[in-house]
Structure formats: C-alpha cells, structure tokens
Design a protein around this motif. Sequence first.
Motif, short mmCIF file in Angstrom:
data_model
loop_
_atom_site.label_atom_id
_atom_site.label_comp_id
_atom_site.label_asym_id
_atom_site.label_seq_id
_atom_site.Cartn_x
_atom_site.Cartn_y
_atom_site.Cartn_z
N ASN A 124 0.83 -1.21 0.00
CA ASN A 124 0.00 0.00 0.00
C ASN A 124 0.86 1.26 0.00
O ASN A 124 0.56 2.23 -0.69
N ARG A 125 1.93 1.22 0.75
CA ARG A 125 2.85 2.36 0.79
C ARG A 125 3.51 2.57 -0.57
O ARG A 125 3.64 3.70 -1.03
N ASP A 127 2.24 1.70 -3.49
CA ASP A 127 1.19 2.25 -4.36
C ASP A 127 0.98 3.74 -4.12
O ASP A 127 0.81 4.52 -5.05
N THR A 128 1.01 4.16 -2.85
CA THR A 128 0.83 5.57 -2.51
C THR A 128 1.96 6.41 -3.09
O THR A 128 1.72 7.50 -3.64
N ILE A 129 3.18 5.92 -2.99
CA ILE A 129 4.33 6.65 -3.55
C ILE A 129 4.17 6.78 -5.06
O ILE A 129 4.41 7.85 -5.63
N ARG A 131 1.36 6.69 -6.84
CA ARG A 131 0.25 7.61 -7.14
C ARG A 131 0.68 9.06 -6.99
O ARG A 131 0.35 9.90 -7.84
N SER A 132 1.41 9.35 -5.93
CA SER A 132 1.85 10.73 -5.72
C SER A 132 2.84 11.18 -6.79
O SER A 132 2.99 12.37 -7.03
#
Length: 145
Positions: A124-125, A127-129, A131-132
Amino acid sequence: MKQAGFFDVEERLARLSGLGDQLEAFSRTVDFEVFRPDLEQALAYSDGSKGGRPPFDPVLMFKILMIQTLNNLSDERTEYLINDRLSFMRFLGLGLSDRVPDAKTVWLFRERLTQAGAIEGLFNRFDTILRSAGYLPMSGQILDA
C-alpha cells in the motif's frame, strides 16, 4: 556471431533506457530505502552470530516482489527472468556475476513478510508513492497516468 565487446552491456542498457524502461523510471521515482526499517522490523533477522549464509538484502528482495507483482510472475519465472533480463538486473542493482535469489528464497521472503502482517502495508505504501508521482497502479500493472 561477433565477439562480445567491453561496452556491450552498457550499450544495451542505454538502448533499453532510450526505449523507456519502466523499471528505470521506478528507480528514479521511488526511494526504496524508505522501506528498509519496516522490512528489517518485520523480518527480524538474527545478528548472524550463529553462522549460516547471510540473507539477501531485504530491499533487494522487496524490489523482487515488486517485479513479480507488476508482471504477475510465479516464483520460478521470477528467478528465471532476473537471470535473463538486463532491465531486471539493473533495477535490482545486480551485475552479471552476482548471485540471484532462487524461487524458494523469494517464496520464503514473501511468506515471512506475510506471517509478520507487513506485506499489505508495504505494498500500500508503494502504491501511494507511485500515485503521488503520477502513476496509476492497477491490478499488477502500472500505467502512465
């Protein structure tokens, strides 16, 4: 067939870069070292005082899981493709003469993270990186947003 030259590998890697190596873009986008503390905590490797072969670097192994997930690969196919593809080796920071984790080692690493309850949070982390940074993760595929 011509004899291998001294700069053949570098020239091939430059060609891959020119063609848009997605893994190279990830290397520029994601600082994988930010995962090291969480990986080390979840894995809780011993200090090595009892001997035995030292484990592979946890960040290297996590990057292998990224390759595997993004390409929907089995453990055996992952081992083969790391040995076969220059783009995978470059992403992982491996040279032609470096030792590559085998399929069982990849499986054990993933199992250890799963048993520690850390794998979902790590992914999840990641994926977040992405996306940002403007990438859109979608079921094992990364598309330019």
